[in-house]
Design a protein around this motif. Structure first.
Motif, short mmCIF file in Angstrom:
data_model
loop_
_atom_site.label_atom_id
_atom_site.label_comp_id
_atom_site.label_asym_id
_atom_site.label_seq_id
_atom_site.Cartn_x
_atom_site.Cartn_y
_atom_site.Cartn_z
N HIS A 176 -6.04 10.77 -4.00
CA HIS A 176 -6.57 11.88 -4.80
C HIS A 176 -7.82 11.42 -5.54
O HIS A 176 -7.75 10.62 -6.46
CB HIS A 176 -5.50 12.39 -5.76
CG HIS A 176 -4.49 13.25 -5.06
ND1 HIS A 176 -3.29 13.59 -5.61
CD2 HIS A 176 -4.54 13.85 -3.85
CE1 HIS A 176 -2.63 14.37 -4.75
NE2 HIS A 176 -3.37 14.55 -3.68
N GLU A 179 -8.48 10.85 -9.21
CA GLU A 179 -7.59 9.84 -9.79
C GLU A 179 -8.19 8.48 -9.43
O GLU A 179 -7.96 7.94 -8.37
CB GLU A 179 -6.17 10.06 -9.24
CG GLU A 179 -5.69 11.48 -9.56
CD GLU A 179 -4.48 11.95 -8.76
OE1 GLU A 179 -3.80 11.12 -8.12
OE2 GLU A 179 -4.22 13.17 -8.77
N HIS A 284 -1.09 7.29 -7.78
CA HIS A 284 -1.69 8.53 -8.30
C HIS A 284 -1.90 8.42 -9.80
O HIS A 284 -1.39 7.51 -10.44
CB HIS A 284 -0.78 9.73 -8.00
CG HIS A 284 -0.73 10.08 -6.57
ND1 HIS A 284 -1.33 11.20 -6.05
CD2 HIS A 284 -0.15 9.44 -5.52
CE1 HIS A 284 -1.12 11.23 -4.74
NE2 HIS A 284 -0.41 10.17 -4.39
N GLU A 285 -2.62 9.41 -10.34
CA GLU A 285 -2.85 9.46 -11.78
C GLU A 285 -2.74 10.88 -12.28
O GLU A 285 -3.47 11.74 -11.82
CB GLU A 285 -4.26 8.94 -12.10
CG GLU A 285 -4.40 7.45 -12.05
CD GLU A 285 -5.85 7.00 -11.90
OE1 GLU A 285 -6.72 7.61 -12.53
OE2 GLU A 285 -6.08 6.06 -11.13
N GLU A 360 2.67 7.89 -10.79
CA GLU A 360 1.68 8.64 -11.53
C GLU A 360 1.36 7.78 -12.75
O GLU A 360 2.23 7.55 -13.58
CB GLU A 360 2.23 10.00 -12.01
CG GLU A 360 2.57 10.98 -10.90
CD GLU A 360 1.36 11.62 -10.23
OE1 GLU A 360 0.21 11.29 -10.63
OE2 GLU A 360 1.56 12.40 -9.30
#
Ligand SMILES: [Zn+2]
Length: 1009
Positions: A176, A179, A284-285, A360
């Motif tokens: 993503h 991110e 991810h973030e 995340e």
């Protein structure tokens, strides 16, 4: 900050680290530096400087060991990993990884393919020198565990390999693009794994091969870096939203692990299948500060091995525990993420006998250090979040990099400590997959050779092949027993009267699949992914999980519109069959003659043929006809005046089988056009339409691509185009946003352009000096003009809603659903008007993808928004004299029969009453009324796969409508026919519209008045 502050901070950090180290028992490897190895003091000081709180780091990453020969990330970044203001392009990340490879025998870099825009993807292997030397040998060993058939499912043999093999832990970063933290975190992690001599890191290096793809979405990464550069050069200004990531889609690149349509998915999938890693861990973030969301919340995907669910808990539990001991706040592993859909990249591992994981972490969408304020639900202490994040904190990319690296290192260490268990589990899961027919079923899935949609069947098989699923073909016909169907009982146990007759008919008890039918055996290592994609899904409306994270249903056979038979009879496995790897459908011209007929079974390949042979005379038969003793359905394509060889080679390539006829059929026909297409996009979001571009590109159908801004200033749309496709926009697709765009009365322009500052921003897509302006009302007028002049505007879900609200159609009202809950499900639709060219090739029932699609209602009065169905209808006579069926009377005169109320079906407009027809300029003449092509099934038949709750709200309402406007048409879809490469069964609804754009009135039956 003063020097004094930093030295105090350093002291605090040191104490923290010392405390944390003590938290590990004697005999456990202590996390933290090896005192004998010198530290890179300058690098370490900068790391500390960029870490905003002493508790945002750990004894694993609060120092960087020094090396005389191996360069640190600073060599490429010019600063340390996670430094403010620094985001490297993918090529810089690769450059660094290759510098490491050159400097250390503990690093190997592999190219794993390219993206749609031609950029390279890599995987970096990190382990001890001796492990890397034996990588190929090790690959062979893991290959045996991955396919237990090679060991005759012999556990003792497996144990021998478990004792020798080195596990592989695969980490993937920044799929993503906004991110942004993973690439620099992974650069530094790679350095640590290559250089650090502390016992903790040595354990990892000796016990695991770490495989890293630092950038998964390479095209999107480069664009993101450009946007960030623009932002740095324009302080204080708003910066453009990353409207394009990859060539086709944005966030949905992490929903492609079912259809495998994107190169990044394919490349990671192939890397997985080649090396057989035990874990695929995707970074991810979004959530503060580290949400190990793999174990998230229910419901879990029904097809995963329960061993995997236990592994999730084991690794995740230990991950949280260790980071808790380090004193790092905000590390947790439960939350509102269900693990139902297998569309996420990490799920490649989950359904291929590995372990899927996902972090995340917290990110700022770039490398700025920013004060962040959290939502109460983010900082609340809950049972699973005992040390929650802080409500307000200064957050940096370095903090993010500390969390990502610490999480990965404790996971890698735990994995190394328990590698035999995880390797054995890897084997067990594979073995249980091979034993599936015996233990849980089914035995296989069969795709019959006589399916009329063989080219679509082939596309489905190609998905299986990309999933590395083995496919076989029957050498001769095979007959299997069908499972006995349970008797349907009405509530209360009594059979309904109308069902009795049906049940008395003898049900077939066997099924014969002809030779050449495809069989997907479940006694293979990757049976679980095949089963998960081909089976049906049921998400109960009673499920405690009320907010499904993604699609709830995806049954591929239904969405592809081909027959997929779930076979439970084990006999199928003994039928003579052969493995096939070269998948083709035999095509080519048959018979003698100069006129050719191609049956229409709603195969998208027909449109490919139309566009490939652009100059050929192709007509669509409007009714069925007979030729050479064979019946051809309406929509059959008749080709004339074309060289047989040309048609033959094109159809061979496409898998189509034209039949040469002695003469042209005398049936009524109209031209089938290679219409000129414009694909219209907004600058709000391009993802959902991206799936449409992908579909058209794969089919070889050319189109122009322009934004709402561009067409607002184009006066001759109709001269240039026949069809405008306006695919769904997604979340932002309200009429206000489409017309007005983003506010331009204030703020600065948001350019999406190739400049010196942003050299990689514009890929094979579109550009603008300012993303903010929308379609404008002038643009709406252009669209209206285009349709009135004979063009076709095809609209879908939110753009259909827009068409209705903008007044582009007066005969269809579109409303958002209220109580309905269809979250990405497969639903049933029914053919209403098979004479419409839009429906050519389709049968009575069509399965379609629906996501709470708008509820269409037809009206015969322009501007009428009222739905008479609200409120109690007077369906029966009023209170009075006589029996129920007799007329009432009034004293002094005879009773009169009441006039019959006009009746209509839900999908039809309410018939006009005599009163409404009196002097009413709003009455739409019959020829201009909307025509329903498909409607949603009745409420009880709506659900095919997934979740349908409150389906009555949309049941029977139109699903596909053709609304005339002037000389043209606005075609409206409530379903989404083109979605994530999974809905090839409904592609032809769009392609039929395109090819028949100037004959859509074919077969119209207009009301008399
Ligand atoms: Zn993400």
């Amino acid at each position: 900050m003063t020097r004094g502050f930093w030295s105090k901070l350093a002291l605090v950090l040191f104490i923290c680290a010392a405390l944390a180290a003590k938290a590990f028992a004697d005999g456990e490897t202590q996390p933290g530096r090896d005192r004998k190895q010198p530290v890179d003091e300058a690098y370490t000081a900068k790391m500390k400087k960029y870490t905003t709180e002493p508790f945002f780091t750990s004894p694993l990453v609060d120092y960087l060991p020094a090396s005389k020969t191996v360069p640190t990330p600073e060599a490429v970044l010019g600063d340390v990993s996670g430094a403010p203001g620094i985001l490297p392009y993918a090529e810089d990340v690769y450059k660094y990884m290759r510098m490491l490879e050159k400097a250390s025998p503990r690093v190997k870099v592999f190219s794993i393919g390219t993206t749609e825009e031609g950029r390279e993807m890599i995987a970096v292997a990190l382990s001890s020198e001796s492990n890397l030397k034996k990588m190929e040998e090790n690959r062979a060993l893991l290959g045996k565990l991955a396919d237990p058939r090679s060991l005759n499912l012999n556990d003792a043999e497996a144990d021998k390999i478990v004792g020798q093999a080195m596990p592989i832990y695969y980490v993937t970063g920044t799929i993503h693009s906004p991110e942004t933290g993973a690439p620099t975190a992974l650069m530094e992690l790679a350095y640590r794994l290559a250089v650090d001599e502390s016992p903790y890191i040595k354990d990892i290096r000796d016990g695991v091969i770490t495989l890293i793809t630092p950038v998964v979405e390479v095209d999107g990464r480069d664009r993101m870096v450009d946007i960030y550069r623009w932002h740095l050069a324009h302080p204080g200004q708003n910066y453009p939203n990353l409207v394009y990531w990859g060539k086709y889609v944005a966030h949905d690149n992490n929903r492609d692990a079912m259809g495998v349509t994107l190169k990044l998915t394919e490349n990671v999938m192939n890397t997985y299948a080649k090396w057989n890693p035990q874990v695929l861990h995707d970074l991810h973030e979004s959530v503060p500060y580290l949400y190990d969301n793999t174990i998230g919340d229910g419901p879990y995907n029904a097809w995963i091995d329960p061993i995997l669910a236990d592994e999730w808990n084991l690794i995740s539990g230990r991950n949280v525990a260790d980071m808790t001991k380090f004193g790092m706040p905000g590390v947790f592993s439960h939350g509102d993420f269900d693990t139902w859909s297998p569309g996420y990249l990490m799920f490649i591992a989950a359904l291929h006998n590995g372990i899927s994981r996902l972090y995340e972490t917290f990110g700022n969408g770039g490398a700025d250090t920013v004060e962040r304020t959290l939502e109460p639900e983010d900082y609340a202490r809950t049972w699973y979040k005992q040390n929650p994040p802080l409500p307000k904190v200064m957050w940096s990319q370095r903090d993010n990099n500390n969390y990502e690296q610490t999480g990965l290192l404790v996971s890698l260490h735990y994995f190394s400590e328990n590698k035999r268990m995880f390797l054995k589990n890897f084997y067990l899961k594979a073995k249980r997959s091979v034993e599936k027919p015996k233990t849980e079923g089914p035995a296989a899935y069969a795709l019959p050779a006589d399916d009329p949609r063989r080219t679509v069947q082939l596309e489905l098989l190609k998905v299986m092949q990309k999933q590395h699923v083995e496919i076989s073909r029957l050498a001769s016909a095979a007959t299997v027993a069908l499972p006995r169907k349970k008797e349907k009982k009405a509530k209360g146990g009594e059979k309904k009267a109308d069902e009795k007759g049906k049940d008395e008919k003898p049900q077939p008890t066997t099924r014969t699949f002809p030779a050449g039918s495809y069989v997907i055996r479940m006694d293979q290592p990757y049976s679980r992914i095949a089963d998960a994609l081909l089976d049906y899904q049921y998400w109960s409306p009673e499920d405690p999980q009320k907010t499904p994270y993604d699609d709830t249903g995806w049954t591929f056979g239904e969405l592809f519109g081909v027959e997929v038979s779930r076979v439970t009879d084990m006999k199928i496995l003994d039928a003579p069959m052969e493995r096939v790897t070269d998948l083709t459908v035999p095509g080519g011209v048959k018979g003698e003659g100069t006129v050719f007929a191609i049956e229409n079974h709603a195969e998208p390949a027909l449109a490919s043929l139309r566009y490939q042979l652009k100059e050929a005379d192709m007509q669509a038969a409007e009714e069925q006809f007979e030729a050479g003793g064979k019946n051809y359905p309406p929509g059959t394509i008749v080709v004339r005046g074309l060289d047989r060889g040309q048609l033959d080679s094109a159809s061979k390539e496409l898998g189509l089988s034209p039949v040469a006829l002695a003469s042209a059929p005398s049936v009524k026909m109209h031209p089938l056009r290679a219409a000129r297409i414009l694909l219209l996009h907004t600058w709000l979001s391009t993802q959902t339409e991206g799936w449409w571009r992908l579909a058209l590109d794969r089919l070889g159908i050319p189109y122009d691509y322009a934004s709402t801004q561009t067409i607002a200033g184009t006066s001759d749309l109709r001269e240039k185009y026949d069809v405008i496709l306006f695919p769904p926009i997604g979340g932002a697709g309200s009429i206000d946003n489409i017309v007005n765009g983003l506010p331009t009365n204030w703020g600065n322009p948001l350019p999406w352009q190739k400049t010196e500052l942003t050299p990689k921003l514009v890929g094979r897509n579109d550009s603008t000096p300012d993303m903010r302006p929308g379609l404008t009302w002038a643009g709406v007028a252009r669209l209206q003009e285009f349709v009135s002049d004979g063009g076709v505007l095809l609209t879908v879900t939110d753009t259909a809603q827009f068409a209705s609200q903008a007044g582009l159609t007066s005969s269809v009202n579109s409303a958002s659903s209220e109580k309905l809950k269809i979250i990405g499900s497969v639903v049933g639709t029914r053919l209403v008007d098979g004479a419409s060219p839009i429906a050519y090739g389709y049968g009575e029932k069509v399965a379609a993808y629906c996501d709470n699609g708008p509820v269409f209602s037809l009206t015969n009065m322009a501007g009428s928004r009222r739905r008479r169905r609200l409120g109690p209808a007077m369906g029966e006579r009023a209170t009075g004299r006589g029996t129920k069926s007799e007329p009432d009377f009034a004293v002094g005169r005879l009773g009169v029969e009441t006039p019959e109320e006009p009746e209509n079906e839900v999908w039809e407009a309410l018939p006009l009453t005599d009163e409404q027809r009196r002097n009413n300029p709003r009455v739409i003449p019959p020829a201009m009324r909307a025509r329903v092509v498909l409607r949603y099934a009745d409420a009880k038949d709506l659900l095919i796969s997934g979740l349908v709750e409150g389906g009555g709200e949309i049941a029977q309402h139109p699903a596909v409508v053709d609304a005339p406007l002037g000389k043209g048409h606005v075609v409206m879809f409530s379903i989404n026919p083109v979605w994530r490469g999974e809905t090839q069964g409904t592609y032809s609804l769009v392609l039929n519209t395109v090819m028949n754009f100037d004959s859509l009135n074919t077969g119209r039956k207009d009301a008399e008045k």
